[in-house]
Enzyme design. Structure first.
Site, PDB file in Angstrom:
ATOM      1  N   SER A   1     -12.149  -1.948   3.701  1.00  0.00           N
ATOM      2  CA  SER A   1     -10.861  -1.662   3.073  1.00  0.00           C
ATOM      3  C   SER A   1     -10.815  -2.161   1.635  1.00  0.00           C
ATOM      4  O   SER A   1     -11.191  -3.300   1.344  1.00  0.00           O
ATOM      5  CB  SER A   1      -9.724  -2.309   3.870  1.00  0.00           C
ATOM      6  OG  SER A   1      -9.684  -1.818   5.186  1.00  0.00           O
TER       7      SER A   1
ATOM      8  N   GLU B   1      -0.487   6.337   9.835  1.00  0.00           N
ATOM      9  CA  GLU B   1      -1.740   5.605  10.050  1.00  0.00           C
ATOM     10  C   GLU B   1      -1.605   4.962  11.414  1.00  0.00           C
ATOM     11  O   GLU B   1      -0.900   3.966  11.586  1.00  0.00           O
ATOM     12  CB  GLU B   1      -1.950   4.571   8.942  1.00  0.00           C
ATOM     13  CG  GLU B   1      -3.351   3.995   8.905  1.00  0.00           C
ATOM     14  CD  GLU B   1      -3.440   2.655   9.591  1.00  0.00           C
ATOM     15  OE1 GLU B   1      -3.938   2.642  10.752  1.00  0.00           O
ATOM     16  OE2 GLU B   1      -3.026   1.647   9.023  1.00  0.00           O
TER      17      GLU B   1
ATOM     18  N   GLY C   1       1.221   2.068  12.710  1.00  0.00           N
ATOM     19  CA  GLY C   1       1.468   1.479  14.025  1.00  0.00           C
ATOM     20  C   GLY C   1       0.730   2.252  15.094  1.00  0.00           C
ATOM     21  O   GLY C   1      -0.265   2.936  14.830  1.00  0.00           O
TER      22      GLY C   1
ATOM     23  N   CYS D   1      -6.331  -2.589  12.684  1.00  0.00           N
ATOM     24  CA  CYS D   1      -6.497  -1.228  13.188  1.00  0.00           C
ATOM     25  C   CYS D   1      -7.912  -0.707  12.976  1.00  0.00           C
ATOM     26  O   CYS D   1      -8.310   0.266  13.622  1.00  0.00           O
ATOM     27  CB  CYS D   1      -5.487  -0.290  12.541  1.00  0.00           C
ATOM     28  SG  CYS D   1      -5.457  -0.399  10.755  1.00  0.00           S
TER      29      CYS D   1
ATOM     30  N   ALA E   1       1.354   6.132  20.001  1.00  0.00           N
ATOM     31  CA  ALA E   1       2.508   6.501  20.831  1.00  0.00           C
ATOM     32  C   ALA E   1       3.797   6.477  20.022  1.00  0.00           C
ATOM     33  O   ALA E   1       4.614   7.406  20.092  1.00  0.00           O
ATOM     34  CB  ALA E   1       2.610   5.552  22.027  1.00  0.00           C
TER      35      ALA E   1
ATOM     36  N   ARG F   1       0.831  -1.208   0.000  1.00  0.00           N
ATOM     37  CA  ARG F   1       0.000   0.000   0.000  1.00  0.00           C
ATOM     38  C   ARG F   1       0.865   1.259   0.000  1.00  0.00           C
ATOM     39  O   ARG F   1       0.519   2.274  -0.615  1.00  0.00           O
ATOM     40  CB  ARG F   1      -0.935  -0.006   1.216  1.00  0.00           C
ATOM     41  CG  ARG F   1      -1.994   1.090   1.175  1.00  0.00           C
ATOM     42  CD  ARG F   1      -3.106   0.823   2.152  1.00  0.00           C
ATOM     43  NE  ARG F   1      -2.729   1.098   3.535  1.00  0.00           N
ATOM     44  CZ  ARG F   1      -3.499   0.819   4.593  1.00  0.00           C
ATOM     45  NH1 ARG F   1      -4.672   0.236   4.405  1.00  0.00           N
ATOM     46  NH2 ARG F   1      -3.103   1.105   5.804  1.00  0.00           N
TER      47      ARG F   1
ATOM     48  N   LYS G   1      11.305  -0.925   6.703  1.00  0.00           N
ATOM     49  CA  LYS G   1      11.648  -1.549   7.980  1.00  0.00           C
ATOM     50  C   LYS G   1      10.417  -2.327   8.437  1.00  0.00           C
ATOM     51  O   LYS G   1       9.475  -1.757   8.977  1.00  0.00           O
ATOM     52  CB  LYS G   1      12.020  -0.474   9.003  1.00  0.00           C
ATOM     53  CG  LYS G   1      12.942  -0.960  10.148  1.00  0.00           C
ATOM     54  CD  LYS G   1      12.353  -1.994  11.064  1.00  0.00           C
ATOM     55  CE  LYS G   1      11.332  -1.419  12.016  1.00  0.00           C
ATOM     56  NZ  LYS G   1      10.801  -2.485  12.961  1.00  0.00           N
ATOM     57  N   PRO G   2      10.381  -3.654   8.205  1.00  0.00           N
ATOM     58  CA  PRO G   2       9.205  -4.428   8.602  1.00  0.00           C
ATOM     59  C   PRO G   2       9.192  -4.675  10.105  1.00  0.00           C
ATOM     60  O   PRO G   2      10.216  -4.535  10.786  1.00  0.00           O
ATOM     61  CB  PRO G   2       9.374  -5.739   7.835  1.00  0.00           C
ATOM     62  CG  PRO G   2      10.862  -5.896   7.691  1.00  0.00           C
ATOM     63  CD  PRO G   2      11.403  -4.488   7.553  1.00  0.00           C
ATOM     64  N   ALA G   3       8.037  -5.060  10.625  1.00  0.00           N
ATOM     65  CA  ALA G   3       7.925  -5.402  12.041  1.00  0.00           C
ATOM     66  C   ALA G   3       8.826  -6.588  12.359  1.00  0.00           C
ATOM     67  O   ALA G   3       8.992  -7.500  11.544  1.00  0.00           O
ATOM     68  CB  ALA G   3       6.477  -5.732  12.383  1.00  0.00           C
TER      69      ALA G   3
ATOM     70  N   GLU H   1      -7.730   0.751  22.874  1.00  0.00           N
ATOM     71  CA  GLU H   1      -7.804  -0.211  21.780  1.00  0.00           C
ATOM     72  C   GLU H   1      -7.392  -1.589  22.296  1.00  0.00           C
ATOM     73  O   GLU H   1      -6.383  -1.730  22.989  1.00  0.00           O
ATOM     74  CB  GLU H   1      -6.873   0.234  20.651  1.00  0.00           C
ATOM     75  CG  GLU H   1      -6.968  -0.599  19.406  1.00  0.00           C
ATOM     76  CD  GLU H   1      -6.092  -0.065  18.270  1.00  0.00           C
ATOM     77  OE1 GLU H   1      -6.394  -0.368  17.106  1.00  0.00           O
ATOM     78  OE2 GLU H   1      -5.117   0.660  18.561  1.00  0.00           O
TER      79      GLU H   1
END
Length: 511
Positions: A472, A282, A260, A316, A263, A189, A204-206, A412
């Site tokens: 989505s 996002e 993510g 999310c 915070a 995306r 930078k992936p999780a 959340e």
């Protein structure tokens, strides 16, 4: 073509009312070319001084060890992307479009293997993982088409001797930092839009789900996307802050795109502010799901099941607070409980009967447990589930008699917890729904046309599902208001996030 096969055996937990998943072997059997464990920088697979483990959240067992890239590797990637940018932006829109389409074709061709990677590193049931790959590929298809639709403007001038042109040009290197819950789609995306605009990227992936990102890099290479245009720097949780700092502060980076928590987004915004970078954020959601008296209850129940329990509640845009009007409250609760009994099955995602996989890790399961305990201590009733199980599993849980002072209505959840609040009036429902510092998505069910317009316009969110629990799609804009972020992804607006507008005044013309 070789293949990689990982076998494991584990007895998964039992949920009350759901069948026991018996001892069996779960096999990750995919093309060896797609199981990449090194970083991908400037068209080359690179090692790092150390590695970190990737675990199957359903069993806790190790899938692979991946290169633990640090600030040095991140800087190499940024430098490579910066150098490649001056080459990539000279490609015509059609040339970029063709390459993105080839990448899309390869995702579609390899959908089974890519879905298996998602299931084993993220925990999703295979049906959902296949759905994510279709969704991820859809963004490449969409932006391959949008690449040729980046239009500037010719503006009528007040002076006869000049012409006013507004040009759109790529912003440069984009740092893309993505979450674990959609490890393929969140990359395409962002990267699809960036590459279509003429930008280059560093991903930078999780740390929980790097394998999907590296498989995408392999397919990008096979598609012919030039070296340095698409780079991936996986890293562990421990190195994430230092790598993130490079990606958000390096002066060669022109854009930061992050999905993510709110915070973490605030921290990255502070980093990006020092060099005044373009940003897309996002961030967190806390979606309300409102069922009015006029709603079709069966459709509302189906919408609630889709909106809450997809990916075990770990999206999310998952509904977090369920508000049901008094007259239909009891009927909705009864039908919803029966639907949960009939449709939800816990297990390993590779089992075709599984509809609910694990949460991403034990911490996530403990968070759901804490919210359930808090709600019960304040008077909520557990109608289904309510228990944390072995490892990362938690029972899908239905709570009644929920009030707005309970933790599950203020934070959340990111898990399979469905708390129901009874309300009386439309104004009351809107007040509860909007009493949040975030506003990503919201849903409501009603058959009153006037009410539909009123509520849709007054919900303080960036996306509204009306009589629909899944919203989505690549063609529509994705993003929130309040502290749910900045900018939009997908749709015709997604590519604009990676473009600058340059004003050119062409003067000295003879009238």
């Amino acid at each position: 073509m070789g293949s990689f096969c990982l076998l494991r055996s584990r007895c998964l937990p039992r949920q009350v009312g759901l069948p026991l998943v018996m001892h069996r072997q779960y096999s990750l059997d995919i093309s060896a070319q797609l199981l990449r464990t090194q970083g991908y920088v400037n068209g080359q697979w690179i090692n790092a001084p150390s590695t970190f483990p990737v675990l199957d959240p359903a069993t806790g067992e190790q899938i692979a060890k991946v290169a633990d890239c640090g600030p040095a590797e991140a800087k190499l990637a940024v430098d490579a992307a910066y150098k490649a940018f001056y080459f990539w932006k000279q490609h015509t829109a059609k040339e970029r479009s063709v390459l993105l389409r080839k990448w899309y074709d390869l995702l579609t061709l390899n959908k089974e293997d890519l879905a298996k990677l998602i299931t084993f590193e993220c925990g999703k049931p295979m049906k959902e993982s296949l759905g994510e790959i279709a969704y991820a590929a859809g963004f490449l298809e969409w932006f391959s088409e949008e690449a040729r639709r980046v239009y500037g403007d010719v503006v009528p001038s007040a002076a006869k001797d000049r012409k006013i042109l507004l040009l759109k040009q790529p912003v440069g290197v984009a740092s893309i930092i993505t979450p674990w819950n959609f490890p393929s789609a969140m990359i395409t995306r962002k990267a699809g839009a960036a590459l279509a605009a003429g930008c280059t990227v560093v991903v930078k992936p999780a740390e929980d789900t790097p394998l999907s990102a590296l498989a995408l890099a392999e397919l990008a290479s096979q598609a012919g996307i030039p070296a340095g245009v698409f780079n991936v720097v996986p890293c562990s949780r421990e190195k994430t802050p230092s790598v993130g700092t490079v990606l958000c502060t390096d002066p060669l980076v022109g854009k930061v795109s992050f999905t993510g928590s709110t915070a973490t987004g605030k921290i990255l915004l502070k980093h990006a502010a020092d060099t005044v970078k373009r940003v897309s954020m996002e961030l967190g959601g806390h979606a309300p799901f409102i069922v009015f008296d006029s709603a079709d209850v069966d459709k509302a129940v189906a919408g609630a099941m889709n909106s809450k329990f997809r990916n075990s509640g770990q999206t999310c845009v998952c509904s977090n607070r369920f508000l049901v009007q008094s007259r239909i409250h009891d009927r909705f609760i009864e039908k919803l409980g029966k639907a949960m009994d009939a449709e939800l099955r816990l297990g390993h995602g590779s089992d075709p009967n599984t509809t609910q996989g694990p949460l991403i890790n034990v911490r996530a399961s403990e968070k759901v447990e804490h919210q359930v305990m808090d709600a019960v201590s304040r008077g909520a009733k557990v109608l289904r589930g309510g228990k944390r199980l072995d490892g990362s599993f938690h029972q899908p849980t239905l709570l009644a008699d929920v009030t707005t002072d309970m933790l599950c209505t203020r934070e959340e959840t990111f898990g399979p917890l469905l708390p129901v609040i009874r309300f009386s009036t439309e104004a009351e429902a809107l007040a509860i729904a909007n009493a949040s510092h975030v506003g990503l998505a919201g849903y409501f069910f009603s058959q009153d046309v006037s009410q539909i317009w009123r509520v849709a316009e007054n919900l303080e969110v960036g996306m509204v599902g009306v009589n629909e629990g899944l919203l989505s799609t690549p063609e529509a804009s994705f993003g929130g208001v309040k502290q749910s972020g900045l900018g939009r992804e997908g749709s015709k607006y997604g590519i604009e996030e990676y473009l600058d507008v340059k004003y050119m005044c062409f003067g000295g013309l003879t009238p």
